[in-house]
Enzyme design. Structure first.
Site, PDB file in Angstrom:
ATOM      1  N   LYS A 232      -5.414  -2.645  10.838  1.00 17.16           N
ATOM      2  CA  LYS A 232      -4.512  -2.944   9.891  1.00 17.16           C
ATOM      3  C   LYS A 232      -3.439  -3.971  10.561  1.00 17.16           C
ATOM      4  O   LYS A 232      -3.150  -5.277   9.744  1.00 17.16           O
ATOM      5  CB  LYS A 232      -3.548  -1.705   9.849  1.00 17.16           C
ATOM      6  N   CYS A 290       5.411  -7.592   6.208  1.00 18.53           N
ATOM      7  CA  CYS A 290       4.149  -7.329   6.687  1.00 18.53           C
ATOM      8  C   CYS A 290       3.887  -8.236   8.188  1.00 18.53           C
ATOM      9  O   CYS A 290       3.676  -7.671   9.032  1.00 18.53           O
ATOM     10  CB  CYS A 290       3.031  -7.515   5.869  1.00 18.53           C
TER      11      CYS A 290
HETATM   12  N1  NAD Z   1       5.189  -0.846   1.006  1.00 16.17           N
HETATM   13  C1  NAD Z   1       4.178  -1.715   0.945  1.00 16.17           C
HETATM   14  O1  NAD Z   1       3.901  -2.567   0.204  1.00 16.17           O
HETATM   15  C2  NAD Z   1       3.459  -1.221   2.136  1.00 16.17           C
HETATM   16  C3  NAD Z   1       2.121  -1.730   2.504  1.00 16.17           C
HETATM   17  C4  NAD Z   1       1.209  -1.785   3.453  1.00 16.17           C
HETATM   18  C5  NAD Z   1       1.809  -0.738   4.447  1.00 16.17           C
HETATM   19  N2  NAD Z   1       3.178  -0.154   4.153  1.00 16.17           N
HETATM   20  C6  NAD Z   1       3.413   0.939   5.273  1.00 16.17           C
HETATM   21  O2  NAD Z   1       3.607   2.256   4.877  1.00 16.17           O
HETATM   22  C7  NAD Z   1       4.569   3.005   5.270  1.00 16.17           C
HETATM   23  C8  NAD Z   1       5.474   3.495   4.379  1.00 16.17           C
HETATM   24  O3  NAD Z   1       6.280   2.426   3.713  1.00 16.17           O
HETATM   25  P1  NAD Z   1       6.823   2.524   2.242  1.00 16.17           P
HETATM   26  O4  NAD Z   1       7.032   0.998   1.529  1.00 16.17           O
HETATM   27  O5  NAD Z   1       6.001   3.495   1.410  1.00 16.17           O
HETATM   28  O6  NAD Z   1       8.089   3.201   2.616  1.00 16.17           O
HETATM   29  P2  NAD Z   1       9.462   3.811   1.825  1.00 16.17           P
HETATM   30  O7  NAD Z   1      10.767   3.428   2.552  1.00 16.17           O
HETATM   31  O8  NAD Z   1       9.220   3.135   0.445  1.00 16.17           O
HETATM   32  O9  NAD Z   1       8.913   5.183   1.754  1.00 16.17           O
HETATM   33  C9  NAD Z   1       9.122   6.179   2.501  1.00 16.17           C
HETATM   34  C10 NAD Z   1       9.600   7.476   2.242  1.00 16.17           C
HETATM   35  O10 NAD Z   1       9.612   8.493   3.268  1.00 16.17           O
HETATM   36  C11 NAD Z   1      10.816   9.436   3.162  1.00 16.17           C
HETATM   37  N3  NAD Z   1      11.110   9.760   4.489  1.00 16.17           N
HETATM   38  C12 NAD Z   1      11.231   9.169   5.559  1.00 16.17           C
HETATM   39  N4  NAD Z   1      11.250   9.986   6.712  1.00 16.17           N
HETATM   40  C13 NAD Z   1      10.718  11.236   6.160  1.00 16.17           C
HETATM   41  C14 NAD Z   1      10.482  12.435   6.795  1.00 16.17           C
HETATM   42  N5  NAD Z   1      10.907  12.898   7.873  1.00 16.17           N
HETATM   43  N6  NAD Z   1      10.055  13.371   6.102  1.00 16.17           N
HETATM   44  C15 NAD Z   1       9.801  13.166   4.493  1.00 16.17           C
HETATM   45  N7  NAD Z   1       9.975  12.057   4.150  1.00 16.17           N
HETATM   46  C16 NAD Z   1      10.344  10.983   4.764  1.00 16.17           C
HETATM   47  C17 NAD Z   1      11.797   8.077   2.749  1.00 16.17           C
HETATM   48  O11 NAD Z   1      12.887   8.827   2.170  1.00 16.17           O
HETATM   49  C18 NAD Z   1      10.990   7.477   1.728  1.00 16.17           C
HETATM   50  O12 NAD Z   1      11.208   8.121   0.238  1.00 16.17           O
HETATM   51  C19 NAD Z   1       5.422   1.952   6.389  1.00 16.17           C
HETATM   52  O13 NAD Z   1       4.864   2.091   7.659  1.00 16.17           O
HETATM   53  C20 NAD Z   1       4.786   0.511   5.931  1.00 16.17           C
HETATM   54  O14 NAD Z   1       4.938  -0.404   6.954  1.00 16.17           O
HETATM   55  C21 NAD Z   1       3.995  -0.395   3.217  1.00 16.17           C
HETATM   56  C1  UD9 Z   2      -0.821  -4.827   2.218  1.00 19.42           C
HETATM   57  C2  UD9 Z   2      -0.604  -6.023   2.971  1.00 19.42           C
HETATM   58  O1  UD9 Z   2       0.025  -5.800   4.051  1.00 19.42           O
HETATM   59  N1  UD9 Z   2      -0.573  -7.173   2.298  1.00 19.42           N
HETATM   60  C3  UD9 Z   2       0.014  -8.452   2.920  1.00 19.42           C
HETATM   61  C4  UD9 Z   2       0.936  -9.127   1.844  1.00 19.42           C
HETATM   62  O2  UD9 Z   2       1.547 -10.158   2.360  1.00 19.42           O
HETATM   63  P1  UD9 Z   2       2.987 -10.615   2.216  1.00 19.42           P
HETATM   64  O3  UD9 Z   2       3.385  -9.649   0.845  1.00 19.42           O
HETATM   65  O4  UD9 Z   2       3.648 -10.841   3.199  1.00 19.42           O
HETATM   66  O5  UD9 Z   2       2.564 -11.734   1.308  1.00 19.42           O
HETATM   67  P2  UD9 Z   2       1.820 -13.123   1.927  1.00 19.42           P
HETATM   68  O6  UD9 Z   2       1.144 -13.688   0.719  1.00 19.42           O
HETATM   69  O7  UD9 Z   2       1.189 -12.801   3.066  1.00 19.42           O
HETATM   70  O8  UD9 Z   2       3.119 -14.211   2.309  1.00 19.42           O
HETATM   71  C5  UD9 Z   2       3.996 -13.925   3.341  1.00 19.42           C
HETATM   72  C6  UD9 Z   2       4.562 -15.275   3.702  1.00 19.42           C
HETATM   73  O9  UD9 Z   2       3.820 -16.065   4.235  1.00 19.42           O
HETATM   74  C7  UD9 Z   2       3.939 -17.446   3.564  1.00 19.42           C
HETATM   75  N2  UD9 Z   2       2.703 -18.105   3.066  1.00 19.42           N
HETATM   76  C8  UD9 Z   2       1.741 -17.276   2.493  1.00 19.42           C
HETATM   77  C9  UD9 Z   2       0.376 -17.966   2.324  1.00 19.42           C
HETATM   78  C10 UD9 Z   2       0.391 -19.384   2.993  1.00 19.42           C
HETATM   79  O10 UD9 Z   2      -0.812 -19.967   2.812  1.00 19.42           O
HETATM   80  N3  UD9 Z   2       1.443 -19.849   3.305  1.00 19.42           N
HETATM   81  C11 UD9 Z   2       2.684 -19.443   3.392  1.00 19.42           C
HETATM   82  O11 UD9 Z   2       3.584 -19.953   3.984  1.00 19.42           O
HETATM   83  C12 UD9 Z   2       4.863 -16.926   2.139  1.00 19.42           C
HETATM   84  O12 UD9 Z   2       5.491 -18.070   1.369  1.00 19.42           O
HETATM   85  C13 UD9 Z   2       5.460 -15.682   2.305  1.00 19.42           C
HETATM   86  O13 UD9 Z   2       6.740 -16.204   2.751  1.00 19.42           O
HETATM   87  O14 UD9 Z   2       0.150  -9.769   0.859  1.00 19.42           O
HETATM   88  C14 UD9 Z   2      -1.006 -10.496   0.951  1.00 19.42           C
HETATM   89  C15 UD9 Z   2      -1.621 -11.046  -0.127  1.00 19.42           C
HETATM   90  O15 UD9 Z   2      -0.618 -11.886  -0.737  1.00 19.42           O
HETATM   91  C16 UD9 Z   2      -1.810  -9.726   2.174  1.00 19.42           C
HETATM   92  O16 UD9 Z   2      -2.828 -10.861   2.531  1.00 19.42           O
HETATM   93  C17 UD9 Z   2      -1.268  -9.230   3.465  1.00 19.42           C
HETATM   94  O17 UD9 Z   2      -2.099  -8.449   4.048  1.00 19.42           O
END
Ligand code: NAD
Ligand code: UD9
Length: 484
Positions: A232, A290
């Protein structure tokens, strides 16, 4: 693989009751998809009744999604599983005792952007609450993005401490990271391949059993828990690295007076037979939730093993940290380009008005988390410039840390600007008309600095702009066109 755990899991039979900790962007779609699997009897969405998020409990039980923004299919699925009695949201963690499997999707933010140390406090609280009510034969899965070594380290210790049970003997433990993108949560969970890693084979096997029914196009990729944590963090580290490679080449092209995009097209033409190059795009910097943090999770995962664990060449810095530094340099480079273009127009940063176009970190989005526009904004103001910010997507009322005066009035932000600086590649900026912008700027020597390759240089230079663009060494040294 211990016989005891195998027996306990066999006695439990198929997974029927699931708990998901954390009703957020990751936890909510995950819980709903579990609840929609035939054979699953009930899914508890465990949400702490906190001041900021406690409201979600009632909302979810009413069949309403608390997530901002469009999430195709999510609210329909929520209403379906709530009315079927297959999902309920609760702050009552004692119900963990009824679960065959519990996943944790709790936020793991950085305490402070400066020291980039993760704040695992909310996750630790969640893990402890699982431990307190954990029963033998249960599977526990961490979905949060965590530092490699956390599942077999801190999480295992806390669960054993709170439950008095032993991981790998009394309960199964795994890591299954989330790869979702906001705006397509259900689709991503169903269609992306799912990395699943247990602390031992039986934990991995049980976790594969949990996730397989949810996937449509995706397949489960089993491995160890630590390998899953590294996968990841490394998949985002590699993306950051690729962007840094493009940014560094763009800086070289600027120095050598050539067009990066010609070079990129040339490199990209090398196709197939294992010789392809994945060259990404340079820009004004890298923002988001991220890529700005996952490299540091990966680095900490290896550093925490101590100096003797890693064989590394001398005093060479980590390639991945260097990539982060290159990407974090780009806003400073944008300021240098702005300063150089203003000088060509006989001006300085001090006393100039800068129209900063694009506060969001990514094109055509309202997401401004860790936007690279912010360091530019701070540095330009520190140099004495007045910076007006435009973004058609970011909502000043709800987005975090927006600058004072963030506006959706493009003409208002452009009027009287000495320099127009593009930070996000929003589609609105691809249609800017040079003569129109010049009229709004109202100066004979306006400046445009393009951080996302959204404008065509010649059209702007012809009407008197001093132009600068990332990677455009072929144009950055142009002479000022005398306007008749
Ligand atoms: N949001 C994304 O796009 C995304 C993508 C990939 C990975 N992640 C990872 O997933 C994880 C969660 O991210 P998210 O965006 O869903 O966060 P979020 O803040 O949207 O949701 C977290 C939830 O957990 C609750 N919470 C916090 N502490 C708690 C506890 N002790 N018991 C029960 N509930 C509790 C919060 O109140 C909140 O509702 C993070 O580690 C993040 O890095 C998120
Ligand atoms: C689930 C998760 O973790 N998903 C991640 C998430 O990443 P993210 O939401 O952070 O979006 P990114 O597209 O990575 O952009 C980040 C920054 O990088 C700049 N950028 C990007 C491309 C480039 O060629 N040159 C740049 O300068 C852009 O402007 C921005 O500021 O989605 C991506 C797919 O979209 C995934 O691949 C990536 O794992």
């Amino acid at each position: 693989m211990t016989e005891k755990l195998a027996t306990l899991i066999k006695q439990r039979g198929p997974i029927q009751t699931i708990g998901v900790f954390g009703m957020g962007y990751v936890g909510i779609p995950a819980a709903l998809l579990f609840a929609d699997v035939p054979g699953i009897e009930h899914v508890y969405g465990f949400q702490r009744a906190s001041r900021t998020s406690g409201y979600k409990i009632e909302m979810l039980n009413q069949g309403e999604s608390p997530l901002k923004g469009e999430e195709p299919g999510l609210e329909d699925l929520l209403r379906k599983v709530v009315s079927a009695g297959k999902f309920s949201c609760t702050p009552d963690f004692a119900k963990v005792a009824e679960c065959d499997a519990v996943t944790l999707a709790i936020q793991t933010p950085f305490k402070d952007k400066k020291d980039l140390l993760p704040d695992f406090t909310p996750l630790i609280e969640g893990i402890r609450n699982v431990g307190r009510h954990l029963t033998p034969g249960t599977l526990v899965v961490l979905e949060s993005t965590i530092t490699p070594g956390t599942t077999t380290g801190m999480a295992r210790q806390l669960l054993e401490e709170e439950s008095g049970l032993v991981a790998g003997e009394d309960f199964a433990l795994a890591h299954a990271p989330e790869r979702v993108m906001v705006g397509r949560l259900l689709k991503n969970i169903r269609e992306h391949d799912r990395i699943v890693g247990g602390i031992d084979d039986i934990s991995t096997k049980r976790a594969v059993e949990l996730y397989s029914p949810v996937l449509t196009a995706g397949r489960v990729i089993p491995m160890t828990a630590t390998a899953a944590e590294v996968t990841k963090t490394a998949e985002n580290t590699f993306r950051d690295l690729q962007i840094a490679a493009a940014n560094q080449l763009a800086l070289y092209c600027e120095a050598m007076g050539i067009n990066f995009y010609d070079v990129r097209a040339g490199i990209d033409s090398l196709k197939g037979e294992g010789i392809t190059r994945a060259i990404l795009w340079p820009g004004a910097g890298v923002g988001g939730h991220c890529l700005t943090k996952d490299t540091y999770h990966l680095e900490r995962g290896v550093q925490q093993l101590g100096p003797d664990a890693l064989d590394w060449p001398g005093d060479i810095a980590s390639l991945y940290i260097t990539s982060r530094q290159i990407n974090d340099f780009m806003p400073a480079h944008m300021l240098r380009l702005t300063k150089s273009a203003l000088a060509q127009a006989g001006k300085t940063l001090a006393g100039s008005k800068i129209a900063l176009l694009g506060w969001a970190f990514i094109n055509d989005s309202d997401d401004a988390r860790n936007t690279p526009a912010e360091p530019f904004y701070e540095m330009a103001r520190a140099a004495g410039a007045d910076v007006a910010v435009h973004d058609p997507w970011v909502d000043p009322a709800t987005a975090p840390d927006v600058p004072a005066g963030l506006s959706r009035d493009l003409e208002g932000v452009l009027s009287g600007a000495d320099a127009v600086v593009v930070f996000a590649g929003h589609r609105e900026y691809r249609g800017l008309v040079p003569i129109e912008v010049q009229r709004l700027c109202g100066s004979a020597r306006p400046v445009i600095v393009d951080g996302r390759n959204v404008v065509e240089p010649d059209g702007w230079i012809e009407v008197g702009f001093a132009y600068r663009g990332i990677g455009r060494g072929d144009k950055n040294g142009h002479s000022i066109q005398e306007i008749a």
